[in-house]
Scaffold this motif. Structure first.
Motif, short mmCIF file in Angstrom:
data_model
loop_
_atom_site.label_atom_id
_atom_site.label_comp_id
_atom_site.label_asym_id
_atom_site.label_seq_id
_atom_site.Cartn_x
_atom_site.Cartn_y
_atom_site.Cartn_z
N GLU A 96 0.84 -1.04 -0.19
CA GLU A 96 0.38 -0.04 -0.03
C GLU A 96 0.90 1.82 -0.15
N THR A 97 0.51 2.18 -0.64
CA THR A 97 0.80 3.32 -0.32
C THR A 97 0.07 4.48 0.46
N VAL A 98 0.92 3.77 1.71
CA VAL A 98 0.31 4.42 2.97
C VAL A 98 0.58 6.19 3.51
N VAL A 99 -0.87 7.29 3.80
CA VAL A 99 -0.08 8.95 4.41
C VAL A 99 -0.65 7.96 5.94
N ARG A 100 -0.02 8.74 6.70
CA ARG A 100 0.01 8.30 8.67
C ARG A 100 -0.63 10.48 7.69
N LEU A 101 -1.46 10.77 8.54
CA LEU A 101 -2.34 12.31 8.26
C LEU A 101 -1.86 12.77 9.87
N LYS A 102 -1.81 13.63 10.44
CA LYS A 102 -1.37 14.32 11.60
C LYS A 102 -2.05 15.67 11.11
N GLY A 103 -2.29 16.53 12.51
CA GLY A 103 -2.82 17.77 12.56
C GLY A 103 -1.24 18.50 13.09
N GLY A 104 -1.81 19.76 12.14
CA GLY A 104 -0.09 20.27 12.26
C GLY A 104 0.89 19.13 11.81
N ASP A 105 1.78 19.46 12.52
CA ASP A 105 3.33 18.53 11.82
C ASP A 105 3.97 17.54 12.76
N PRO A 106 4.00 16.91 12.09
CA PRO A 106 4.84 15.35 12.36
C PRO A 106 5.87 15.40 13.54
N PHE A 107 6.67 16.08 13.28
CA PHE A 107 7.51 16.44 13.77
C PHE A 107 7.35 17.48 15.02
N ILE A 108 6.36 17.94 15.37
CA ILE A 108 6.20 18.65 16.60
C ILE A 108 4.97 18.04 17.20
N PHE A 109 5.13 17.48 18.28
CA PHE A 109 4.48 16.80 19.55
C PHE A 109 3.18 15.85 18.11
N GLY A 110 4.05 15.43 17.58
CA GLY A 110 2.98 14.79 16.36
C GLY A 110 3.65 12.80 16.47
N ARG A 111 4.58 12.70 17.14
CA ARG A 111 5.33 11.19 17.56
C ARG A 111 5.54 10.87 15.98
N GLY A 112 6.06 12.02 15.82
CA GLY A 112 6.37 11.65 13.83
C GLY A 112 8.17 10.96 14.04
N GLY A 113 8.84 11.60 15.33
CA GLY A 113 9.64 10.97 15.61
C GLY A 113 9.96 9.11 15.39
N GLU A 114 9.40 8.75 16.64
CA GLU A 114 8.93 7.55 16.91
C GLU A 114 8.74 6.66 15.69
N GLU A 115 7.79 7.26 15.15
CA GLU A 115 7.37 6.33 13.87
C GLU A 115 7.99 6.01 12.56
N VAL A 116 9.42 7.41 12.38
CA VAL A 116 10.09 7.26 11.90
C VAL A 116 11.25 6.08 12.74
N GLU A 117 11.25 6.32 13.81
CA GLU A 117 12.27 5.20 14.39
C GLU A 117 11.73 3.77 13.91
N HIS A 118 10.41 2.70 14.20
CA HIS A 118 10.19 2.00 14.44
C HIS A 118 9.60 2.05 12.83
N LEU A 119 8.79 2.70 11.43
CA LEU A 119 9.20 2.46 9.76
C LEU A 119 10.57 1.61 9.67
N ARG A 120 11.96 2.29 10.37
CA ARG A 120 13.08 2.26 9.15
C ARG A 120 13.52 1.00 9.74
N ALA A 121 13.06 0.78 11.21
CA ALA A 121 13.78 -0.51 12.37
C ALA A 121 12.91 -1.34 11.49
N ALA A 122 11.37 -1.85 10.36
CA ALA A 122 11.49 -2.43 10.35
C ALA A 122 11.69 -2.70 8.41
N GLY A 123 12.66 -1.60 7.61
CA GLY A 123 13.05 -1.85 6.56
C GLY A 123 11.26 -0.78 5.24
N ILE A 124 11.12 -0.22 6.33
CA ILE A 124 9.70 0.45 5.43
C ILE A 124 10.29 1.88 4.93
N PRO A 125 10.28 1.94 3.68
CA PRO A 125 10.82 3.55 2.88
C PRO A 125 9.94 4.46 3.79
#
Length: 273
Positions: A96-125
């Motif tokens: 799938e082409t997945v969009v995680r749609l967040k209010g505001g900005d993903p990297f300002i109190f949007g837990r974007g940093g946590e999600e990037v870490e988990h996705l990269r660990a799973a080998g997901i672009p």
């Protein structure tokens, strides 16, 4: 409900790896989306949507896309973060082409940093598309800046809602730093702890320090109040303001009153004549 039931594996074939994009939907007004964000939303086959995403933003989604609402709002029942991450990984593994749609900005109190870490660990672009954060949009909508050469030499974005088990922000120390460095404080998710924030900030900042409270920034139902630090808690109660709201503390807020001063003076002169 499990990730497997939401995204059943195709029979008889292994799909190509999908992608995940963390998209900042901005504060709610769909016209504040970036062009890049609108294109990513339109190309998504699966959208995982936060509660604070404005309904108008979803108008850019393809009619064929699957929308999965994964609400996360302070003080309310929320979709567990680990479950959201599993959904993203599962959908991407199924092509799938997945969009995680967040209010505001993903990297300002949007837990974007946590999600990037988990996705990269799973080998997901994964890529990130920034959005306008509510603290900026809210004060801008009132005609005031976050920084000003004569009033504020910088800005601090800070959360008023600590992670469970975390002692949270040292408001006393932050107050002293803001005073000495002439900083604007933009407080997210601070309404439920306003009494503590007011009390501790007053140890380093004057009670007459101006502040603005902006609820539902940029949306049709936006409401705001301009007050002082010493009246923060009382103003929230008197005006009936609540979450989601940002609290902006600092001398830049004086510019809001200044915008209306000439008009008020003109009216007073007319009435006096």
């Amino acid at each position: 409900m499990t990730p497997h039931t939401l995204f059943p594996a195709p029979a008889g074939m292994l799909p190509a790896p999908g992608t995940v994009t963390l998209v900042g939907a901005g504060p709610g007004d769909p016209e504040l989306l970036t062009i890049k964000a609108a294109r990513a939303i339109g190309a998504a086959t699966v959208l995982l949507v936060d509660d604070l995403v404005g309904d108008g933003v979803l108008g850019y989604a393809s009619p064929q896309a699957r929308l999965v609402h994964v609400g996360k709002r302070g003080g309310c029942k929320s979709t567990p973060q680990a479950f959201i991450e599993k959904l993203m990984i599962m959908a991407a593994h199924q092509g799938e082409t997945v969009v995680r749609l967040k209010g505001g900005d993903p990297f300002i109190f949007g837990r974007g940093g946590e999600e990037v870490e988990h996705l990269r660990a799973a080998g997901i672009p994964v890529q990130v598309i920034n959005g306008i954060t509510a603290g900026l949009a809210g004060l801008s909508s009132l005609g005031a800046p976050l920084t000003h050469r004569d009033r504020a030499h910088g800005v601090v974005f800070v959360t008023g809602h600590a992670k469970p088990g975390d002692k949270g922000t040292d408001w006393r120390q932050l107050a002293a730093t803001a005073r000495d460095a002439r900083l604007t404080l933009v407080i997210y998710m601070g309404v439920s702890h306003a009494d503590e924030i007011e009390r501790d900030l007053l140890t380093g900042l004057p009670a007459d320090t101006p502040l603005a409270i902006i609820q539902h920034a940029s949306q049709p139902q936006q409401r705001h109040a301009v007050a002082t630090l010493g009246t923060l808690t009382r103003t929230l109660a008197d005006e009936g303001l609540g979450s989601p709201a940002v609290i902006v503390v600092g001398d830049v807020v004086r510019g809001i009153a200044a915008l209306h001063q000439p008009q008020a003076e003109t009216q007073a002169q007319v009435q006096a004549a």
